[in-house]
Write an enzyme that holds these catalytic residues in place. Structure first.
Site, PDB file in Angstrom:
ATOM      1  N   CYS A  13      31.796  38.883 -12.629  1.00 55.11           N
ATOM      2  CA  CYS A  13      33.162  39.119 -12.152  1.00 55.11           C
ATOM      3  C   CYS A  13      33.454  40.593 -12.373  1.00 55.11           C
ATOM      4  CB  CYS A  13      34.164  38.240 -12.909  1.00 55.11           C
ATOM      5  SG  CYS A  13      35.808  38.266 -12.182  1.00 55.11           S
ATOM      6  N   CYS A  16      41.047  38.171  -3.808  1.00 57.82           N
ATOM      7  CA  CYS A  16      41.370  38.822  -5.066  1.00 57.82           C
ATOM      8  C   CYS A  16      42.412  39.915  -4.873  1.00 57.82           C
ATOM      9  CB  CYS A  16      40.100  39.428  -5.670  1.00 57.82           C
ATOM     10  SG  CYS A  16      40.360  40.194  -7.287  1.00 57.82           S
TER      11      CYS A  16
END
Length: 424
Positions: free
Chosen positions: A160, A354
């Site tokens: 991530c 995101c």
């Protein structure tokens, strides 16, 4: 009557408990088991690390929230899972039986992958938990009295990368506000093959845009970076070329460092035979169900998703908030259907969406689907992303306080990005 146990009480586990309770008759029991007794809004940890948030702003006590909804809660770590007996062993030896198990533990932060790394006896920090973010801020306050070089980035096997970029720009913004940025050289060190890869093979114009942002903020970078060890004040990095050959050896000096660690599955989950891949992530089918045990489901960072592409330094694929939200909903629908004697049919939407805050601006990216070729491959920046991230934090915390089952991403984030219609 069925007993559904949810392991983990984070961004996947808490919504799973609320949605499961709202979807099942009262005679079915729901219990959440978590190693800690608080919910933490992980996306806010970079703000905690520079003092823009405190612990109270991004955490909530779990027990009273679940009690209001008629959901059981046990604040103990799971030490063993016996899938044949449908039984958990908790810290202290307590035994808990289940009919269905939902694993939403998140990852194990495997600092041991790189000797000398990590905030517990090592030389690097993390923003993966609120505790780690607080530890960074404590050292940051001391650092500001005598500033020097900073290293930020991601270790091999990290999966991530957004928070690493976020933190680099948030730290830059904080130093600029303090009029101290000129005293702090920043180097971004990442296992990605190029800037803006993000574990996704890039999204839209992410490579050129993030390179431009790093240049504009006077940050140097090293990609294809295999961090091999950390000593006090020094990061040792082997930089590889695109064929996997050694390109350059680096000894990067730092006075303060935040490096996202490699991820693995938590020990109790990884130890179950046939449940996980070699890294300890849960192997699931298209219905979020274990391939080996039909009454075990899993969602979030702890599930096994193959990398989008092979990289010379190992990188993982991210599991973003929207993806986790749809995983949770799929699990709830499938367990409800199975208890009603119906076949399981609901699948998650594995798309990457995101909002990345850069302190006073930000970037949003959308990859639909996550694995190329994509129907939507979009990356944009602007101050609106910074404001949207703040609004998202406030809304999600309110949702957790109220026990709402409203799908945040579908209703708000996707509409804000103007792409809901593209997914239908």
């Amino acid at each position: 009557m069925a007993h559904i146990i949810i392991m983990g009480a984070g961004i996947g586990g808490m919504p799973a408990a609320y949605e499961m309770r709202a979807s099942l008759p009262k005679e079915h029991r729901i219990t959440v088991v978590s190693a800690v007794d608080y919910f933490q809004f992980t996306p806010s940890n970079p703000w905690v690390a520079v003092g823009w948030r405190d612990r109270e702003a991004v955490t909530l006590p779990i027990a009273p929230l679940l009690e209001k909804k008629g959901i059981g809660f046990i604040a103990k770590a799971v030490t063993a899972i016996d899938p044949q007996a449908n039984r958990l062993t908790l810290e202290g030896g307590e035994i808990l039986d289940y009919d269905y198990l939902i694993i939403t533990t998140g990852p194990k932060l495997f600092f041991d992958e790189v000797p000398g790394s990590g905030p517990h006896g090592g030389h690097t920090h993390s923003v993966c938990t609120v505790n780690h973010a607080e530890m960074f801020f404590k050292d940051y306050e001391t650092f500001l009295q005598n500033p020097g070089p900073v290293v930020i980035g991601a270790m091999p096997f990290a999966s991530c990368f957004g928070p690493a970029y976020e933190f680099a720009f948030i730290l830059d913004a904080d130093l600029r506000k303090r009029k101290m940025r000129h005293k702090v050289p920043i180097t971004f060190v990442t296992s990605e093959p190029y800037i803006g890869h993000l574990g996704l093979g890039g999204v839209g114009d992410s490579k050129s845009m993030l390179e431009s942002e790093l240049r504009a903020h006077d940050m140097k970078w090293i990609t294809n970076a295999k961090t091999t060890k950390v000593e006090a004040g020094k990061l040792f990095v082997t930089q590889l070329d695109d064929l996997g050959n050694v390109f350059k050896e680096h000894e990067v000096p730092f006075q303060l460092s935040m490096m996202l660690p490699s991820f693995k599955g938590v020990d109790a989950v990884a130890a179950v035979p046939n449940l996980c891949n070699p890294r300890g992530f849960v192997l699931i089918d298209e219905f979020q169900r274990s391939k080996a045990y039909r009454n075990i489901f899993s969602a979030g960072v702890c599930v096994a998703i193959p990398p989008v592409e092979v990289t010379v330094v190992p990188t993982g694929a991210p599991k973003t908030g929207y993806m986790i939200e749809t995983m949770v909903s799929a699990i709830v629908h499938n367990i409800v259907d199975e208890l009603a004697g119906q076949p399981v049919v609901t699948k998650a939407t594995w798309n990457a969406i995101c909002l990345a805050d850069f302190g006073d601006t930000g970037a949003a990216f959308v990859a639909l689907p996550q694995i190329p070729p994509r129907n939507v491959n979009w990356f944009k920046k602007g101050k609106w992303v910074h404001l949207a991230k703040i609004a998202f934090e406030k809304y999600f915390m309110r949702k957790m306080k109220n026990g709402s089952t409203e799908p945040i991403y579908e209703k708000y984030v996707l509409k804000a990005l103007g792409i809901v219609r593209l997914m239908r």
